[in-house]
Scaffold this active site. Structure first.
Site, mmCIF file in Angstrom:
data_model
loop_
_atom_site.group_PDB
_atom_site.id
_atom_site.type_symbol
_atom_site.label_atom_id
_atom_site.label_comp_id
_atom_site.label_asym_id
_atom_site.label_seq_id
_atom_site.Cartn_x
_atom_site.Cartn_y
_atom_site.Cartn_z
ATOM 1 C CB SER A 100 -0.936 0.022 1.216
ATOM 2 O OG SER A 100 -0.204 -0.026 2.425
ATOM 3 C CG ASP A 104 -3.890 5.963 6.360
ATOM 4 O OD1 ASP A 104 -2.722 5.734 6.738
ATOM 5 O OD2 ASP A 104 -4.389 5.397 5.369
ATOM 6 C CG HIS A 129 -0.719 4.209 4.334
ATOM 7 N ND1 HIS A 129 -1.926 3.713 4.775
ATOM 8 C CD2 HIS A 129 -0.069 3.168 3.743
ATOM 9 C CE1 HIS A 129 -2.010 2.431 4.458
ATOM 10 N NE2 HIS A 129 -0.901 2.073 3.842
#
Length: 366
Positions: A36, A326, A329
């Site tokens: 991610s 978040d 990240h």
């Protein structure tokens, strides 16, 4: 990093690349593999919970819309593309990846994956690393139909490649739940040895598929993510178990890269010390213009570290003063700090060379 980082610092680095380096370097394709931290939106095309397809993801992206990137704006591959004067790579699953767009490269990354196939099983439908490589082979066949096999091989051999793996093998596997299957099977040092042995197969396969200049990022400061602080921290200290895991894994990854390069007989693989890059701004947030390196911009609960970033989450008004976007990240601002070190960092951050040096070397061989 000893001097204060600002957007001016990044612009100076970018000016150096564009003014002195880019004219000497033939435009090259860019391929991205991993999780991610580098996914440009492949998971948006999958039935999975590991998606970033809702507001406020993408709030600072040029379109102001979610793109599948786990960021408020640009992620690490986007900023590398910007620095080398190329458009951002499209997700491999994007219907727009056809014709001339194929020649820019492609992003094969998928949020939730790891080195191991059992990492991220809770996300159900994600593109595991060897499936990403299958897509890379398929990509080469598609490009071959467009420009011929010889030109395709040259495009791949001369490309820049980024691979980011490992964090999920700890966060979403070994430490996902107490007494996880892998933690019962391995003590942590033995698990790290196993991960490195599996990563060796991945790097060798990437070389077999034609990659000749590969940036390999180590795991970041996993224990300092707001999600980990929310679960394990009393006073804002990083979660020791994950920090220890990073301290064990990253030096072994550097050793692996040196070993594989020695086998090949040239420095194909370049190690990026993501952990140190993270710790610079996490330890001294004010020096880098952040008001906090513990609280996520978007989220809920302690440190905004519980659950997902959603339209009803707390949302900070200024993303440039937050290190974390978040629960896991970085913000675009933090990503720019990381890429600045990838481009111009010393041996403390990049081994055996930084990206600017690698690109100059590569330009002399083309």
């Amino acid at each position: 990093m000893d001097i204060k980082f600002s957007s001016l610092g990044f612009l100076i680095s970018l000016f150096f690349i564009v003014t002195f380096l880019a004219p000497q370097v033939k435009s090259r394709a860019f391929f991205v593999f991993g999780d991610s931290l580098v996914d440009n939106g492949n998971n948006d095309y999958l039935v999975t919970t590991a998606r970033a397809d809702n507001y406020p993801y993408g709030i600072d992206y040029p379109t102001r819309r979610p793109t599948g990137r786990f960021s408020n704006g640009l992620n690490i591959p986007d900023i590398i593309s910007e620095a080398i004067g190329m458009p951002s790579t499209l997700p491999y699953l994007s219907p727009q990846l056809t014709g001339e767009n194929l020649l820019v490269g492609a992003n094969f990354a998928s949020a939730g994956i790891g080195i191991l196939n059992d990492t991220g099983i809770q996300f159900i439908n994600i593109i595991r690393i060897f499936k990403q490589f299958e897509y890379f082979e398929q990509y080469q066949q598609r490009v071959s139909a467009l420009i011929g096999p010889e030109a395709t091989q040259q495009l791949v051999n001369q490309a820049l490649v980024l691979i980011t793996l490992g964090g999920n093998d700890f966060v979403n596997n070994y430490y996902l739940i107490p007494f996880s299957a892998r933690s019962r099977q391995f003590a942590l040092p033995d698990y790290v040895v196993y991960l490195i042995s599996e990563y060796a197969k991945i790097l060798r396969r990437l070389y077999e598929l034609g990659a000749r200049r590969v940036l390999v990022t180590g795991t970041g400061a996993m224990g300092c993510a707001p999600a980990e602080l929310a679960q394990h921290s009393r006073n804002g200290e990083c979660y020791g178990a994950l920090q220890t895991a990073a301290a064990l894994f990253n030096p072994r990854l550097v050793d692996l890269i040196a070993s594989v390069n020695a086998e090949i007989g040239q420095d194909v693989f370049v190690a990026a010390n993501s952990y140190q890059m993270n710790m610079d701004y996490l330890s001294n947030p004010e020096q880098f213009g952040f008001v906090t390196s513990k609280v996520a911009c978007c989220g809920q609960g302690p440190y905004n570290g519980i659950g997902l970033c959603t339209p009803v989450s707390n949302l900070c008004p200024n993303r440039d003063i937050y290190a974390f976007w978040d629960a896991f990240h970085p913000t675009e601002k933090a990503n720019r700090i990381i890429v600045n070190q990838i481009l111009t960092g010393s041996a403390k951050y990049m081994h055996p060379m930084n990206l600017s040096t690698a690109m100059l070397l590569d330009s002399s061989r083309i």
